[in-house]
Design an enzyme around this catalytic site. Structure first.
Site, short mmCIF file in Angstrom:
data_model
loop_
_atom_site.label_atom_id
_atom_site.label_comp_id
_atom_site.label_asym_id
_atom_site.label_seq_id
_atom_site.Cartn_x
_atom_site.Cartn_y
_atom_site.Cartn_z
N LYS A 14 43.34 15.07 -41.27
CA LYS A 14 42.78 14.45 -40.33
C LYS A 14 43.77 13.47 -39.37
O LYS A 14 44.98 13.31 -40.14
CB LYS A 14 41.60 13.61 -40.99
CG LYS A 14 40.78 14.28 -41.80
CD LYS A 14 39.69 15.21 -41.25
CE LYS A 14 38.94 15.77 -42.17
NZ LYS A 14 37.74 16.73 -41.70
C1 LIG Z 1 36.73 16.82 -43.09
C2 LIG Z 1 35.30 16.67 -42.48
C3 LIG Z 1 34.28 16.22 -43.38
C4 LIG Z 1 34.53 16.12 -44.98
O1 LIG Z 1 35.62 15.47 -45.36
P1 LIG Z 1 36.45 15.85 -46.70
O2 LIG Z 1 37.19 14.41 -46.93
O3 LIG Z 1 36.94 17.06 -46.46
O4 LIG Z 1 35.37 15.71 -47.84
C5 LIG Z 1 33.06 16.14 -42.90
N1 LIG Z 1 32.63 16.09 -41.74
C6 LIG Z 1 33.61 16.47 -41.05
C7 LIG Z 1 33.23 16.79 -39.27
C8 LIG Z 1 35.04 16.80 -41.20
O5 LIG Z 1 35.65 17.26 -40.20
#
Ligand SMILES: *Cc1c(COP(=O)(O)O)cnc(C)c1O
Length: 363
Positions: free
Chosen positions: A186
């Site tokens: 991210k």
């Molecule tokens: C990455 C992501 C999540 C989940 O996050 P994690 O930390 O991987 O559990 C939820 N929603 C969106 C849109 C994402 O891109």
């Protein structure tokens, strides 16, 4: 030339010494769960996100689920979600025992179309969960307006949008509360899993703090059936280092996106559109092509790494057979056409030019 889709090693190289210092500080503190690093990061990230509270949790999926539970959403309730999103948005709702109700996106922004929300509302609807997909905030003013009219909670899925702005306000501060993710890929990524809840609601923040810690405020006293989902000290220490770089990194992503957009104008592919009043943080640069699979293979042959976000929409996933008959044509179309190009701070102009050139050569 070989260009990876994502190179986190390159991102970390210039801050290696600071990451090592954060690691040593945590080892020396000999305190690894809910300590000074987490408290400091929560204060810093709350301030950055323009909200009163940040509550660090184990990952983004937990952030969304704990929020829904904090609002008392469960069996018999419906939550409106985008049909076009990473499956975790839906999973959070399902884990609570509630029912995800999909709403189609605006094909230009890939984000939830506010004009389609009212038709999806029933007497069971409790909340709406817009996603700021690919780093671009959803159109929150009309979403908040419909939610207010029908008395719905607005929970932002801000996993892909750390630092993004909507009319000058941060993603994560635009609804009643937000869940975000610090998955390594991210925009603000930890060196492992992590997530956070953002809210200016004192009661909801306190409730999530309780739920993340076995449903307990006072040690060994449990008033709720809670979870174990905390952002650990080491990840909080790393995130404090990386938060200082976030704006600079997002600026770099913006520069890369602008260069792609400039170079790809005549390339015969559909380019991403950013709405007025919105500053995307370009978590992903997603183009569309009717010959997507052939284009992806062509780029791979020229050494360019790409990824499809996402090849199968939630309603077509094996975990959701009850949705397989739903008619969600825009999401189906996007799943068949989208392609994410290399995008990360540290990607050079020469590399962007190489990628654009490789796309031009595809006929
Ligand atoms: C990455 C992501 C999540 C989940 O996050 P994690 O930390 O991987 O559990 C939820 N929603 C969106 C849109 C994402 O891109």
């Amino acid at each position: 030339m070989k260009i990876p889709f994502l190179d986190i090693g390159k991102l970390h190289q210039p801050i290696r010494a600071s990451l090592n210092a954060a690691y040593e500080r945590t080892v020396d503190s000999a305190w690894f769960i809910t300590g000074a690093e987490l408290t400091a990061f929560e204060a810093e990230f709350a301030q950055y996100s323009q909200v009163k509270h940040c509550v660090g949790v184990g990952n983004g999926l937990d952030a969304l689920e704990l929020l829904l539970r904090a609002y008392g959403i469960g069996p018999g309730d419906e939550v409106i979600v985008p049909s076009n999103t990473f499956v975790a948005t839906w999973l959070a709702v399902t884990h609570c025992g509630a029912t995800p109700v999909p709403v189609e996106p605006d094909i230009r922004t890939h984000n939830m179309d506010p004009s389609k929300i009212a038709a999806a509302i029933t007497s069971k609807t409790r909340a709406v969960m817009p996603v700021h997909l690919y780093g671009q905030p959803a159109d929150m003013d009309p979403i908040n307006a419909v939610a207010a009219e029908f008395g719905l909670i607005v929970i932002e899925d801000a996993a892909q949008s750390q630092g993004a702005l909507y009319n000058g306000r941060r993603a994560g501060s635009l609804g009643h509360a937000a869940g975000t993710s610090f998955y390594p890929g991210k925009n603000l990524g930890a060196l492992g899993d992590g997530g956070a809840v953002l809210t200016s609601d004192d009661g909801i923040a306190a409730k999530v703090r309780e739920l993340r810690n076995y449903g307990s405020v006072i040690k060994y006293k449990h008033d709720n059936v809670g979870y174990n989902s905390r952002l650990d000290e080491l990840q909080a220490a790393f995130l404090r280092v990386k938060l200082e770089k976030l704006d600079e990194w997002n600026e770099e992503r913006r520069r890369i996106a602008d260069l792609y957009t400039e170079l790809l104008q005549p390339a015969g592919v559909t380019l991403p559109e950013v709405s007025e009043g919105v500053a995307s943080v370009w978590h992903l640069y997603v183009i569309r092509s009717e010959a997507r699979d052939a284009l992806q293979a062509h780029l791979a042959q020229l050494g360019v790494g790409t990824v499809i976000h996402y090849p199968i929409p939630p309603h077509k996933q094996g975990c959701y057979p009850e949705y397989s008959g739903f008619e969600l044509p825009i999401s189906d179309l996007l799943a068949s056409q989208v392609l994410s190009l290399p995008m990360f701070p540290g990607l050079t102009d020469r590399q962007v030019e190489y990628v654009a050139d490789a796309i031009q050569k595809f006929r």
